[in-house]
Design a protein around this motif. Structure first.
Motif, PDB file in Angstrom:
ATOM      1  N   GLY A 177       0.752  -1.170  -0.131  1.00  0.00           N
ATOM      2  CA  GLY A 177      -0.040  -0.013  -0.143  1.00  0.00           C
ATOM      3  C   GLY A 177       0.881   1.307  -0.027  1.00  0.00           C
ATOM      4  O   GLY A 177       2.047   1.261  -0.029  1.00  0.00           O
ATOM      5  N   ALA A 184      -2.660   5.974  -4.909  1.00  0.00           N
ATOM      6  CA  ALA A 184      -3.509   5.097  -4.823  1.00  0.00           C
ATOM      7  C   ALA A 184      -4.996   4.925  -5.414  1.00  0.00           C
ATOM      8  O   ALA A 184      -5.224   4.056  -5.898  1.00  0.00           O
ATOM      9  CB  ALA A 184      -3.891   5.135  -3.107  1.00  0.00           C
ATOM     10  N   PRO A 190      -3.888  -0.129  -2.679  1.00  0.00           N
ATOM     11  CA  PRO A 190      -4.610   0.230  -1.399  1.00  0.00           C
ATOM     12  C   PRO A 190      -3.832   1.434  -0.485  1.00  0.00           C
ATOM     13  O   PRO A 190      -2.805   1.570  -0.742  1.00  0.00           O
ATOM     14  CB  PRO A 190      -4.205  -1.318  -0.519  1.00  0.00           C
ATOM     15  CG  PRO A 190      -3.925  -2.142  -1.753  1.00  0.00           C
ATOM     16  CD  PRO A 190      -3.339  -1.468  -2.801  1.00  0.00           C
TER      17      PRO A 190
END
Length: 455
Positions: A177, A184, A190
């Motif tokens: 992430g 993102a 993520p």
């Protein structure tokens, strides 16, 4: 002005001269890295997609010509031959995400000489930066040994575009992430994030801060516990987490450590969480981490579940640049090479043949591959047009993971890696010997300090 002005001045002067001299035959330039940076056992190819975007949109406008003329202190009519210049050539490139070694072309450009010359600076800029960051991030993935990694680099990267690329390239090599909302959203990565120390300080106590945060975010939640006393902060976080219902707490909740002896603190904080009956709550570590510190923490057995890396990875602090070059290897069908001391280049259009274990062979384009070898360079642009849309991140990630599995263990080491060295094919070596002999027999003196042909 357009991106055609994103170039070094000498690219403009050379391109202008070539046009005035009628030197518009096809030229091939090879972009490669001479030597790997210290503490690198491999590189991850990146930046070719950005290069193709630039080339497919290249068009020298009247405003660009005016900018060139102003920079050169010349009348615009002298730069008029560049007006309308577009890229009409071919590009062969190593697909993004593949592992490459020193000396191997990451891409080769074949186009009329003025076009191939003018684009040098932009291509080097894009391939250099993205390959550097992807390679640094890949080493973090190796160091983490299966633990999730997240990107926290945006606030320290050299500009927002660099931060976007750090997030994207981290995802390419396996990061879980990023804190970068733009990346993102655009790249379907993520989004992750917790809170800052200022958030805790804004409330009367840590408990007030944690409960307010939990009210605003239904869960899972992560509390930053080292604003004051880390272990005491962990106890408060545990109390607040226990008061949340199971759905709100979730299995993704955690506490974050951002300073101090992360390994020792992780042990104490893990004990606090376990004693509170919260084995599912994770420990996240951040604060100046890179592959070296992550490697040390993992090897020590520190009970850290997720590593958040930022500054040192987003700028590749220990190796922020590559010893890269964009050199002519052929003009008008004539192979050329440079003989400068320590900067000799190999002539002719190339292909890289990958054998098992990354035992690579650099050969001439068109020669048959060695047994069990596959070619790395693919034709991705012809007549100035892309042949396919950019590959999704997942495809690039698959390429990276497949190549990483083939990389020798010594090249994967975090400290003192041993990089594989590609070898030249017999045909390439023979061509280099012939061109060198031709050049040396026509030199006016035997010991010129800087002997070069073709750039």
């Amino acid at each position: 002005m357009s991106e055609a002005t994103t170039t070094d001045l000498y690219e403009v002067t050379m391109a202008m001269s070539y046009l005035r001299e009628g030197m518009t035959e096809p030229a091939t330039f090879s972009l490669f890295v001479r030597d790997l940076p210290p503490e690198r056992g491999f590189l991850v190819a990146a930046g070719a997609e950005a290069a193709l975007d630039f080339l497919s949109g290249l068009h020298v406008t009247e405003e660009d010509v005016a900018a060139y003329a102003a920079a050169l202190h010349r009348p615009e009519r002298d730069l008029a031959p560049l007006l309308g210049l577009e890229f009409t050539g071919q590009v062969r490139a190593v697909p993004e995400g593949r592992i490459v070694l020193a000396g191997e072309p990451l891409l080769e450009v074949t186009a009329p000489l003025p076009e191939a010359q003018l684009v040098e600076t932009y291509l080097l800029n894009q391939v250099n930066h993205r390959t550097v960051i992807a390679s640094k991030a890949a080493r973090c993935v190796l160091a983490a040994a299966g633990h999730p990694l997240v990107d926290f680099s945006l606030r320290r990267t050299h500009g927002p575009q660099a931060g976007f690329q750090a997030a994207r390239l981290g995802a390419l090599v396996g990061f879980a992430g990023t804190s970068n909302v733009e990346a993102a959203t655009a790249e379907a990565i993520p989004a992750v994030g917790t809170m800052a120390h200022s958030y805790v300080e804004a409330f009367g106590s840590e408990e007030e801060a944690f409960r307010a945060f939990a009210r605003a975010h239904p869960g899972p939640v992560t509390f930053l516990v080292d604003t004051y006393d880390t272990v005491a902060g962990a106890r408060i976080a545990a109390r607040v987490l226990r008061d949340l219902d199971g759905a709100a707490r979730g299995t993704g909740s955690g506490v974050r450590l951002d300073s101090g002896d992360l390994g020792a603190l992780a042990v104490r904080v893990r004990a606090v969480l376990d004693a509170a009956g919260l084995p599912e709550v994770g420990v996240i570590a951040s604060g100046g981490l890179d592959e070296y510190s992550v490697d040390d923490l993992v090897r020590s057995g520190a009970p850290i579940d997720v590593y958040a890396v930022g500054t040192r990875v987003g700028v590749s602090a220990d190796a922020p640049f590559l010893d890269s070059a964009y050199k002519m290897v052929e003009y008008a069908g004539r192979p050329v090479m440079k003989l400068s001391s320590a900067k000799v280049t190999a002539p002719g259009r190339k292909q890289v043949f990958r054998r098992p274990g990354c035992a690579d062979v650099i050969g001439l384009a068109g020669e048959p591959p060695p047994d069990t070898a596959e070619p790395l360079l693919e034709t991705v642009m012809r007549d100035g047009r892309r042949l396919a849309a950019p590959a999704p991140l997942a495809v690039s990630r698959d390429r990276f993971e497949a190549d990483l599995a083939e990389l020798p263990p010594a090249a994967r080491r975090i400290r003192a890696p041993a990089a594989p060295r590609p070898v030249d094919s017999q045909r390439l070596s023979a061509l280099a010997d012939r061109i060198r002999h031709r050049i040396e027999t026509h030199l006016p003196a035997p010991d010129l300090p800087d002997r070069a042909v073709g750039g």
